[in-house]
Design an enzyme around this catalytic site. Structure first.
Site, short mmCIF file in Angstrom:
data_model
loop_
_atom_site.label_atom_id
_atom_site.label_comp_id
_atom_site.label_asym_id
_atom_site.label_seq_id
_atom_site.Cartn_x
_atom_site.Cartn_y
_atom_site.Cartn_z
N LYS A 162 0.71 -1.34 0.09
CA LYS A 162 0.04 0.10 0.11
C LYS A 162 0.91 1.31 0.07
O LYS A 162 2.08 1.15 0.38
CB LYS A 162 -1.06 0.12 1.24
CG LYS A 162 -0.32 0.07 2.65
CD LYS A 162 -1.21 0.04 3.76
CE LYS A 162 -0.51 0.23 5.19
NZ LYS A 162 -1.35 -0.04 6.08
N TYR A 182 13.87 31.79 2.62
CA TYR A 182 12.77 32.51 2.87
C TYR A 182 12.42 32.96 4.30
O TYR A 182 13.15 31.96 5.33
CB TYR A 182 11.53 31.53 2.54
CG TYR A 182 11.28 31.67 0.98
CD1 TYR A 182 10.94 32.65 0.42
CD2 TYR A 182 11.40 30.22 0.38
CE1 TYR A 182 10.86 32.39 -1.11
CE2 TYR A 182 11.11 30.13 -0.86
CZ TYR A 182 10.61 31.16 -1.64
OH TYR A 182 10.52 30.96 -3.10
#
Length: 837
Positions: free
Chosen positions: A504, A731
């Protein structure tokens, strides 16, 4: 060489149960998936702890195999045309047969063992001597109790030199290998930590490996490993004492950079891409130059140098060939390619043995219906061209290849060998340059392409033309490590216990169908996915294993039915909805899996639901329960062991209630990866392997030191900058450079799955094998590292985000999360490269 059944029966001291004594045998088969020549193969069913090769006899008989070893009784009349030789132990019989085969040859045989470098030394010996001898050698790293016999079986009358490597993992194994190889020349590469768990200490491991050299004329080794040197001297003296003429017994040929030796290394001078090694040999100055600068390659090259000196190779030829040594690609790589293709790159050599291995890897890949092989001339095979390419043609036919692109004058001359194969499209070119000129006229679309070429054909040019262009961040998945981990978990299971493997969430970020294809090839029992669309993707990629869908949604029931997926049912409402979907076309006995809630309190039936559930299941002709299962909440935590035991006991009581209500049996499973290790009493009928397959285990568990790292996330330095004092980085101006710093911008960001929480000094990456902290905030597509303490870093250098030397578990600690989140968060825009060692 051809053998007859009666002759083999005598060699292995077996009993011919039935069949013709004069049936011919030229090939040995120990893996039913690798059948190529059914009419002349002898199948040896190996009995392992988790799988018995005898179960494949019927399948191989149907495919035309008529000669078998067996350690079991054979039902009368079941295989009327087959010859069966009964032996006590099939593996031992394989070793006896190949040991007898080896004794028919009187050529130099080089045996190589050690902790590291065996395969490289073997392949370099081949490179250095292929123009002087017709050489037979181990394919890839076939050095085990099964691999060695299959390697030695390749010996044929035309061969003039043999080179075999040998590895062991526990005491007593090398005696069998020695009787098979019987080397006349020995090379002990070095001693290290590999496979230490099977031995009391390093000295025991050395002495066990030395058994390989009991009958050698000469033993080559480096004196600079003290324990190795001491053990070899004791071993050598023992051999001399036993010899009838000690002066003619085994000779030691030593080399050293620290002590007096036959080859005394005086200096090792490394420049940008070459190393010059100066030494004294028999009092005379000698030297070589090799195109490598790493210590491992230098050591491997000196071992080869000693061999050439022993063989009397002229110094000028030694220097010329040493300078021409090339890298040994130790792996088959699977990459994304143009136009939705997959590319298997194995372009470092081309011989019949390695072609078989590469075609096996190609056959494992089920994601595309079309298989293309781009193959160069095969060099130094020892066979006539007509015979060689007829054998190659049979291989391609057996492996279901749809298209052959042959490159080289020899394969082009023998094209008639291929043109008669039904369904095989063929095109031939005299050279790689001629192929490149016509590349844009050749269609490559929705297919798996195997690139297999001798190094002189420079197939790396073709690889560059075919590879999908993506950015520099790559997630490498080591399929050999994954198989190793699978076998480690299987070794803890009872023979009757089955295994379901979780694929999965894109197989924990590693890729769904690529991993599923490997698991299918290695014959796990079940796969599990989270959602139906993941299961549909596997079916479209050719996966035929049973697949359980753990989170089925009513809107996907039609796809589940159409693609023969098996839903987890965890509520009465879902049971009713799915049954209604089956009633429309009146589908009977559709497989489902019942989820019980034993304390996880996520999904599942609780005890008060069992009576109603039992009645509905018993009355329904449309449903058939394949398994009943539950989830353990904390199987990895010793402090929660009482709760885990409570869950196990409740599960047994609840599943017993369901079993009594149903007229058929079903599988029961509750154990996950941690429980396989820590709670063997909860194995039951099946276990579910998830994160453990990828090499992550709890410290202190029986497998923690045995599992191998599977995934390595690599990126590169895009740019270097000197930041003046007081400036900021990134940033928000979060990265401070109060005293100035050197920063490296690397090509990975949070869009690739590098969690923002790892910014501002919390996360680190490996640059030049040193940890460099993340400076400032993580950007979408890149981030910056403080490399001020790593002055030798350069633009283009490799950066390790996680891997063997920087475990993903450490990243998870820095980020305050679990490894699952890191693994499953790696973006699908990051290129996956799969390789098999």
């Amino acid at each position: 060489m051809e053998y007859r059944v009666a002759q083999i029966c005598k060699i292995v001291k077996g009993e011919l149960l039935q069949g013709a004594e004069d049936r011919p045998v030229t090939h040995l088969l120990s893996d039913s998936r690798k059948l190529i020549y059914p009419a002349v193969s002898l199948f040896i069913p190996i009995v392992g702890t988790h799988r018995d090769g005898h179960q494949y006899i019927g399948e191989l008989y149907e495919k035309g195999v008529r000669c078998f070893l067996t350690s079991r009784a054979i039902p009368a009349g079941e295989y009327p045309e087959a010859a069966f030789i009964r032996v006590k132990d099939t593996l031992r019989a394989l070793q006896m047969l190949t040991a007898w085969h080896r004794q028919q040859f009187h050529i130099p045989v080089i045996g190589i063992t050690g902790s590291n470098g065996k395969t490289v030394v073997k392949e370099w010996i081949y490179q250095l001597l292929e123009s002087d001898y017709n050489i037979v050698r181990s394919p890839k790293s076939y050095n085990s109790q099964i691999g060695v016999p299959l390697s030695v079986w390749q010996m044929q009358p035309e061969h003039e030199l043999a080179v075999f490597e040998a590895g062991i993992s526990m005491p007593g194994e090398m005696a069998h290998i020695e009787s098979i190889i019987r080397p006349t020349i020995g090379i002990f590469t070095n001693i290290g930590e590999a496979h230490n768990e099977g031995f009391l200490n390093v000295r025991q491991k050395i002495n066990e490996k030395l058994v390989l050299f009991t009958r050698t004329e000469v033993l080559i080794y480096c004196k600079d490993y003290p324990e190795l040197n001491e053990c070899i001297l004791q071993f050598h003296n023992h051999i001399r004492r036993k010899a009838s003429d000690p002066e003619k017994s085994q000779r030691l040929l030593t080399w050293s950079a620290r002590h007096e030796a036959d080859l005394r290394v005086i200096s090792i001078d490394k420049n940008e891409n070459h190393t010059r090694i100066d030494a004294l040999y028999e009092g005379q100055p000698v030297y070589i130059r090799i195109p490598f600068t790493d210590d491992g390659s230098i050591e491997n090259a000196i071992h080869c140098w000693c061999l050439l000196l022993w063989l009397g190779t002229p110094e000028t030829i030694i220097r010329e060939r040493m300078e021409g040594l090339t890298n040994i690609a130790m792996r088959l790589e699977l990459k994304q390619a143009v136009n939705n293709c997959s590319l298997i790159n194995d372009s470092y050599n081309s011989d019949l043995g390695s072609l078989v291995i590469a075609l096996d890897f190609l056959q494992q890949q089920q994601q595309h219906a079309t298989r293309t092989v781009i193959l160069s001339d095969i060099l130094q095979s020892g066979k006539r061209d007509a015979e060689l390419y007829e054998a190659v043609a049979r291989l391609l036919e057996q492996k279901g290849v749809n298209r052959l692109i042959g490159i080289g004058k020899s394969i082009s001359r023998e094209k008639n060998s291929f043109l008669g194969i039904a369904g095989l499209q063929c095109v031939f070119f005299d050279s790689t340059e001629a192929f490149a000129e016509q590349f844009r006229h050749l269609s490559f679309q929705n297919e798996t392409i195997l690139l297999k070429g001798a190094r002189v054909f420079a197939f790396e040019r073709i690889s560059r033309m075919l590879e999908q262009k993506v950015h520099q961040t790559v997630l490498e998945i080591n399929l050999s490590a994954l198989v190793h981990n699978l076998k480690q978990y299987q070794s803890l299971l009872r023979p009757s216990t089955r295994m379901m493997v979780m694929v999965k969430a894109f197989s924990y970020g590693s890729g769904s169908y690529e991993i599923a294809s490997l698991l299918q090839f290695h014959q796990v029992d079940y796969l599990a996915v989270a959602y139906a669309d993941e299961g549909v993707e596997l079916r479209r990629a050719g996966i035929t294993l049973p697949v359980m869908v753990m989170n089925p949604e009513p809107g996907t029931f039609d796809a589940i039915i159409q693609w023969q997926l098996e839903p987890e049912i965890y509520s009465l409402q879902m049971l009713d909805l799915f049954e209604q979907e089956l009633k429309k076309p009146d589908i009977r006995e559709f497989p489902i899996h019942i989820k019980l809630d034993t304390g996880m309190h996520r999904l599942g039936f609780e005890p008060q639901h069992l009576e109603t559930l039992s009645g509905l299941l018993r009355r329904s002709p449309h449903l058939r329960v394949k398994s009943v299962f539950s989830h353990l909440a904390a199987s990895e935590d010793p402090q929660q062991d009482d709760f885990t035991r409570q869950q196990g006991e409740l599960f047994l009581r609840m599943s017993d209630t369901l079993q009594k209500a149903l007229p058929y049996t079903f599988l029961r499973h509750i154990a996950n990866s941690a429980a396989i290790e820590r709670h063997p009493d909860l194995q039951l009928d099946m276990v579910r392997l998830g994160i453990g397959l990828h090499g992550l285990s709890q410290p202190g568990g029986p497998l923690h030191e045995k599992l191998h790292n599977v995934s390595t996330l690599r990126t590169t330095v895009s740019q270097l900058k000197k930041i003046p004092p007081g400036d900021t980085v990134g940033y928000g101006r979060q990265g401070k450079a109060p005293g100035g710093m050197t920063i490296a911008t690397v090509a990975i960001g949070y869009a690739d799955g590098y969690i923002r929480r790892l910014g501002n000094g919390r996360g680190h990456m490996l640059v030049q094998e040193q940890l460099a902290p993340v400076i400032g905030n993580v950007c979408m597509d890149m981030l910056m590292l403080d490399v001020s303490a790593i002055p030798e870093v350069q633009e283009g250098d490799e950066v390790i985000v996680f891997g063997p030397d920087l475990p993903i578990s450490r990243l998870a600690e820095w980020a305050g999360t679990i490894p699952y989140e890191i693994m499953t968060g790696i973006s699908q825009r990051v290129k996956r490269v799969y390789f098999q060692e």
